[in-house]
Design a protein around this motif. Structure first.
Motif, mmCIF file in Angstrom:
data_model
loop_
_atom_site.group_PDB
_atom_site.id
_atom_site.type_symbol
_atom_site.label_atom_id
_atom_site.label_comp_id
_atom_site.label_asym_id
_atom_site.label_seq_id
_atom_site.Cartn_x
_atom_site.Cartn_y
_atom_site.Cartn_z
ATOM 1 N N ALA A 522 20.976 -20.145 -36.812
ATOM 2 C CA ALA A 522 20.320 -18.880 -37.220
ATOM 3 C C ALA A 522 19.252 -18.148 -36.299
ATOM 4 O O ALA A 522 18.699 -17.299 -36.604
ATOM 5 N N ARG A 523 18.898 -19.050 -35.225
ATOM 6 C CA ARG A 523 17.791 -18.716 -34.160
ATOM 7 C C ARG A 523 18.396 -18.131 -32.757
ATOM 8 O O ARG A 523 17.495 -17.247 -32.176
ATOM 9 N N PHE A 524 19.235 -18.837 -32.052
ATOM 10 C CA PHE A 524 19.523 -18.744 -30.826
ATOM 11 C C PHE A 524 20.300 -17.326 -30.456
ATOM 12 O O PHE A 524 20.822 -16.862 -31.545
ATOM 13 N N ALA A 525 20.107 -16.884 -29.156
ATOM 14 C CA ALA A 525 20.562 -15.421 -29.138
ATOM 15 C C ALA A 525 22.072 -15.499 -28.628
ATOM 16 O O ALA A 525 22.312 -15.989 -27.476
ATOM 17 N N GLU A 526 22.945 -15.660 -29.609
ATOM 18 C CA GLU A 526 24.198 -15.904 -29.429
ATOM 19 C C GLU A 526 24.898 -15.002 -28.490
ATOM 20 O O GLU A 526 25.750 -15.184 -27.750
ATOM 21 N N THR A 527 24.513 -13.615 -28.440
ATOM 22 C CA THR A 527 25.051 -12.572 -27.653
ATOM 23 C C THR A 527 24.816 -12.646 -26.288
ATOM 24 O O THR A 527 25.549 -12.502 -25.175
ATOM 25 N N THR A 528 23.916 -13.656 -26.112
ATOM 26 C CA THR A 528 23.556 -13.876 -24.522
ATOM 27 C C THR A 528 24.715 -14.940 -23.980
ATOM 28 O O THR A 528 24.782 -15.196 -22.811
ATOM 29 N N MET A 529 25.538 -15.369 -24.739
ATOM 30 C CA MET A 529 26.580 -16.357 -24.271
ATOM 31 C C MET A 529 27.568 -15.538 -23.618
ATOM 32 O O MET A 529 28.303 -16.104 -22.659
ATOM 33 N N ASP A 530 27.697 -14.196 -23.779
ATOM 34 C CA ASP A 530 28.421 -13.315 -23.239
ATOM 35 C C ASP A 530 27.668 -12.849 -21.962
ATOM 36 O O ASP A 530 27.630 -11.514 -21.806
ATOM 37 N N SER A 531 27.511 -13.658 -20.840
ATOM 38 C CA SER A 531 26.817 -13.391 -19.926
ATOM 39 C C SER A 531 26.992 -14.373 -18.809
ATOM 40 O O SER A 531 27.635 -15.384 -18.887
ATOM 41 N N PRO A 532 26.447 -14.167 -17.590
ATOM 42 C CA PRO A 532 26.503 -15.106 -16.378
ATOM 43 C C PRO A 532 25.998 -16.698 -16.781
ATOM 44 O O PRO A 532 26.128 -17.624 -16.087
ATOM 45 N N ILE A 533 25.240 -16.937 -17.738
ATOM 46 C CA ILE A 533 24.752 -18.141 -18.327
ATOM 47 C C ILE A 533 25.925 -19.272 -18.158
ATOM 48 O O ILE A 533 25.924 -20.252 -17.351
ATOM 49 N N LEU A 534 27.038 -18.758 -18.677
ATOM 50 C CA LEU A 534 28.108 -19.958 -18.664
ATOM 51 C C LEU A 534 28.713 -19.921 -17.152
ATOM 52 O O LEU A 534 29.253 -21.166 -16.968
ATOM 53 N N THR A 535 28.904 -18.963 -16.341
ATOM 54 C CA THR A 535 29.416 -19.114 -15.030
ATOM 55 C C THR A 535 28.227 -20.180 -14.466
ATOM 56 O O THR A 535 28.983 -20.910 -13.512
#
Length: 714
Positions: A522-535
Motif C-alpha cells: 500500500a505504500r512502496f513506490a511500485e512503479t520505481t521497480m520499472d527502473s535500473p534499481i533491479l539492474t
C-alpha cells in the motif's frame, strides 16, 4: 638557518610541529622561520612580515593544491586546523577529526600516522620552495611550475602533469548560446573560439565534477602570453569583490566553483548577489564561469539569468557562449587507446562496454583516471554498472565539496544515503504537495544523519558533538544529495541513478543477510521497480547471496510481495522450480488478486513468468503481454537486467537449456530473437526446434533475427 638558503627538512618539520600544537588560527606572533622563508620565496609575504595570513595561505597551497588528489590533503587540513572553524580548536579535537576522516582510531592516529602526515606536508612545502626557485633551463616545465614575478596576472592553476592518456574533452552548445558549436566540438576549440570573439563577454561552461572544466581552461590560459592570462576569482570567498579589485577594467576573469554561491545561498548563509559580476562586465571584463549546474536541469542565480535574454542584458552580458562538457564514450575511449597504443586503456574501454557503457555521470576524466590507476595498482576494472557506480559513489562521499572539508566520514555519509533512499522507496516519507519523486524532508534527513553520526565512535567523542551542525554539514556536501526546495524544507538526490543505486544497495544488504525487504504493497513506490534499481540489485547479488535468498524464499511465513521479488532473482537458480512448487497456496491467491492492479510492468511480468513455469499460465500469454505492453524503454531495461550477469545471449542460452524452465522455453526463444547478439545461439535454437516441433516457428524467427543482427555488425 642561513638567510636566503633553502630551509632544511628538519627545520620545516619543527615549524609544522608548532603549527600542529597551536592550530592554524593561533599563529600571530609566532616566528616559524622556515615556513616564513618559504612563504617569502613563493611571493606570499615580503621580508620581515610577521602576520599569520601568509603562513596560512602557504599551508593551504601545500595541502589544498599539492595534496589535492591525495587523502592526505583533507586529513592534514583537519589536523592543522585549516578547515572552516578549526583553526582555534585544541590539538586533541583536531586530531580526532583527522582520525575520523582517515577512518582509524584516535589512539592509533596520534602516534605514527600523524608524524608521517607532517613529513608529507613538509616535503610538499619544500616542493613549493623548489618550484619557486626552479630554472626553466634545468628542464622544469615553466608553464606548470615556475611563477613569473613580472607577470601582472599570473595564472594560479597549474595543469597536473598527466600520467594517464585520455581523450581531450569535447562540448555541445546549449539552447541559450549565441554561438552554436557542433556537438562533439573539442573543448579546446570552443575556448579558443570564444577567446577570439571580442563581441562576447561570457563563456559559461557546465559539466559534472571531474569532467575537465578546470583542466581545459588551464591548458588554454597557459598557452597565452603572461600579460594576457586571465585572472582567477574564487567563489569560495564570501565576498568576491576583493578579488576583482586587482582586475578592474578590461581583462578576462575565470570564475571557478560558481556552484558555491548557490550552495551557500540555499543553506541560508549568504544572500545571492551578482552585482559584483555586473560591475565587472560594465567595466569591460570578460568572464568565464565554471559550474556543475546545468541550465537545462538545475537552477541558481546565474542559470536563471542565462535562460532569460532580458535578465542577461541587465547583467551586462553580451552574446554568451553556453556549453556543456560531454562525457567520453566507450567507443571514443577505445579508438583513442588504439591510436596511442595503450593496451591497459583498451582493456578499460572494453570493461566499460561490458558494464553497459556505465553512465555518462561516470565517464569523466577524473573517474576514468581513477579506474586506470586502480588497474595499474593491481586492482580490477568494474565488471558491471553496479561496481562502477559503487566505486564512484564511495569515492565522492569522501571528497570535499566547494573545497569545504566535511567532518562526516565518507562511509558514514554513504550509509545515510542508503537509509534515505530506502525510506523514499518504501514510502516511509509522506508525500507533500509539489514534492518530486526523489524529494525527502529536511526533518527526515536530520533524523537519518543523527543516526549515522551516532554510529561513529570518533564523532561521538568530539567535544562539540552536541553543538555541531551535522545536518548542515551533510546537506552542504552536494556531490550526491542536497537542499532542493528550501521554502518547503525539501532535499533530494541530484540524479535518479544515485537514488536507484542506493535503493539497490539497501535491498542487497537486507537480502544478503537473509532478511525480507518488508515491502508494504500500500505504500512502496511500485512503479520505481520499472527502473535500473533491479539492474543494480541483480548485478550486486553474488552466488552466495542467491543461496541465502533461496533459504529466505523457502520460509513459510513471508509476505507475498517479498516472496515474489526473491523468486524473481532466483529464476536461474537450481532451486527455482522446487521453491515455486513449494510456495503456499496463499501466495498464488495473492498474486491472482493483486496482479490485475499492478501499475508496474515488471511486477506483472515477474508474476506471469512464475505462473508459466509451474503450468498455471501458457507461455503464449506472456509473449502476448510483451507484444501489447512492452515499450522500447521496457525492452532496454530487460537488456540491462540480462546483461548484468554473464551477458544477454549467454544468460538466455542458460535458461533455454535449464530443465527447470522448460515450460518457459517459448519465452526464452522469443527473447533470443529480440536481443540475442551472438551466432553461438543458432545451434542451440536448431536443437530446440528439432527436439520440440511446437517451438519450430518461434526458433526459425529467432534465428533469422540473430543472423540479421550479426551480419549487420560485420
Amino acid at each position: 638557518m642561513t638567510l636566503g638558503a633553502r630551509p632544511s627538512f628538519e627545520d620545516v618539520l619543527a615549524d609544522l610541529e608548532d603549527v600542529l600544537k597551536l592550530g592554524a588560527g593561533r599563529l600571530r606572533g609566532q616566528e616559524l622561520p622556515a615556513l616564513r622563508a618559504i612563504a617569502g620565496a613563493v611571493g606570499h609575504s615580503p621580508p620581515g612580515d610577521n602576520e599569520p595570513g601568509p603562513l596560512v595561505k602557504l599551508l593551504r597551497d601545500a595541502v589544498d593544491e599539492r595534496l589535492a588528489e591525495s587523502p592526505d590533503g583533507p586529513t592534514a587540513r583537519y589536523a592543522l586546523g585549516l578547515e572552516r572553524g578549526g583553526g582555534t580548536t585544541n590539538k586533541g579535537d583536531r586530531l580526532r577529526r583527522a582520525a575520523s576522516y582517515k577512518d582509524i582510531s584516535y589512539e592509533r592516529f596520534r602516534k605514527e600516522p600523524v608524524n608521517v602526515l607532517m613529513q608529507t606536508v613538509a616535503e610538499e612545502l619544500l616542493g613549493l620552495w623548489d618550484d619557486a626557485h626552479a630554472s626553466p633551463a634545468a628542464g622544469t616545465p615553466a608553464a606548470a611550475t615556475v611563477r613569473d614575478d613580472s607577470d601582472p596576472a599570473p595564472w594560479p592553476w597549474h595543469p597536473r602533469i598527466e600520467t594517464v592518456p585520455l581523450p581531450r574533452a569535447h562540448a555541445s552548445s546549449l539552447l541559450w548560446s549565441a554561438v552554436q558549436h557542433e556537438p562533439g566540438t573539442p573543448m579546446a576549440e570552443v575556448v579558443e573560439t570564444w577567446g577570439r570573439a571580442t563581441d562576447s563577454n561570457l563563456l559559461y561552461v557546465c559539466g559534472p565534477m571531474g569532467s575537465g572544466k578546470t583542466s581545459e581552461l588551464s591548458v588554454w590560459a597557459m598557452s597565452l602570453e603572461p600579460s594576457q592570462r586571465p585572472a582567477r576569482v574564487s567563489m569560495l570567498e564570501t565576498d568576491p569583490r576583493g578579488h576583482l579589485e586587482e582586475v578592474a577594467g578590461p581583462g578576462t576573469i575565470v570564475i571557478e566553483d560558481f556552484d558555491s554561491l548557490s550552495t551557500r545561498s540555499e543553506l541560508g548563509s549568504i544572500r545571492p548577489d551578482l552585482s559584483w559580476l555586473r560591475s565587472a562586465m560594465n567595466a569591460g571584463a570578460r568572464c568565464v564561469v565554471l559550474t556543475r549546474r546545468d541550465p537545462e536541469t538545475e537552477t541558481d542565480e546565474l542559470t536563471d539569468q542565462v535562460r532569460s535574454p532580458n535578465r542577461l542584458a541587465d547583467l551586462g552580458v553580451k552574446n554568451p557562449h553556453v556549453v556543456r562538457i560531454n562525457a567520453v564514450t566507450a567507443t571514443e575511449l577505445r579508438d583513442f587507446a588504439n591510436e596511442v597504443g595503450d593496451q591497459r586503456l583498451l582493456k578499460l574501454a572494453e570493461a566499460i562496454e561490458h558494464a553497459d557503457q556505465m553512465s555518462a555521470l561516470l565517464m569523466t576524466p577524473m573517474i576514468l583516471d581513477q579506474l586506470y590507476q586502480t588497474h595499474a595498482g593491481g586492482g580490477i576494472f568494474p565488471h558491471n554498472v553496479y561496481e562502477a557506480y559503487g566505486g564512484y559513489l564511495k569515492y565522492v562521499c569522501g571528497r570535499e565539496y566547494d573545497r569545504e572539508v566535511s567532518r562526516i566520514p565518507g562511509r558514514v555519509r554513504y550509509q545515510a544515503y542508503v537509509d534515505l533512499a530506502w525510506d523514499i522507496f518504501r514510502g516511509l516519507e509522506r508525500r507533500h504537495a509539489g514534492a518530486g519523486p526523489l524529494d525527502v524532508s529536511l526533518a527526515r534527513v536530520a533524523e537519518r544523519v543523527q543516526e549515522s553520526v551516532q554510529s561513529d565512535r570518533n564523532l561521538r567523542m568530539s567535544r562539540d558533538f552536541l553543538r555541531y551542525e551535522w545536518t548542515t554539514d551533510f546537506v552542504a556536501n552536494g556531490h550526491v544529495f542536497g537542499l532542493h526546495r528550501e521554502d518547503q524544507g525539501m532535499c533530494s538526490f541530484l540524479n535518479s541513478g544515485y537514488y536507484e543505486y542506493f535503493v539497490a544497495e539497501a535491498a542487497r544488504g537486507l537480502l544478503s543477510a537473509g532478511r525480507p525487504l518488508g515491502l508494504d504493497e500500500a505504500r512502496f513506490a511500485e512503479t520505481t521497480m520499472d527502473s535500473p534499481i533491479l539492474t543494480f540489485l541483480r548485478a550486486g547479488l553474488t552466488r552466495a547471496d542467491l543461496d541465502v535468498l533461496a533459504e529466505l524464499a523457502a520460509r513459510g511465513r513471508l509476505s507475498w510481495l517479498d516472496r515474489l521479488v526473491c523468486l524473481y532473482f532466483l529464476e536461474e537458480h537450481d532451486e527455482f522450480l522446487p521453491l515455486l512448487q513449494g510456495s503456499p497456496a496463499a501466495y498464488w491467491e495473492s498474486l491472482r488478486t493483486s496482479s490485475s492492479q499492478f501499475q508496474s510492468l515488471f511486477l506483472r511480468k515477474a508474476t506471469l513468468y512464475q505462473e508459466v513455469v509451474v503450468g498455471r499460465q501458457s507461455a503464449q500469454s506472456y509473449i502476448d503481454l510483451l507484444h501489447e505492453q512492452e515499450r522500447a524503454v521496457d525492452l532496454a531495461l530487460e537488456r540491462q537486467l540480462l546483461r548484468s550477469g554473464v551477458g544477454i545471449t549467454e544468460s538466455l542460452l542458460a535458461r533455454l537449456e535449464n530443465p527447470g524452465l522448460a515450460a518457459a522455453r517459448p519465452i526464452t526463444i522469443y527473447r533470443l530473437g529480440q536481443m540475442g547478439n551472438n551466432a553461438s545461439a543458432i545451434p542451440v535454437l536448431q536443437w530446440a526446434m528439432e527436439s520440440d516441433n511446437d517451438l519450430r516457428s518461434l526458433a526459425e524467427a529467432a534465428i533469422a533475427q540473430i543472423e540479421e543482427r550479426t551480419n549487420a555488425g560485420q
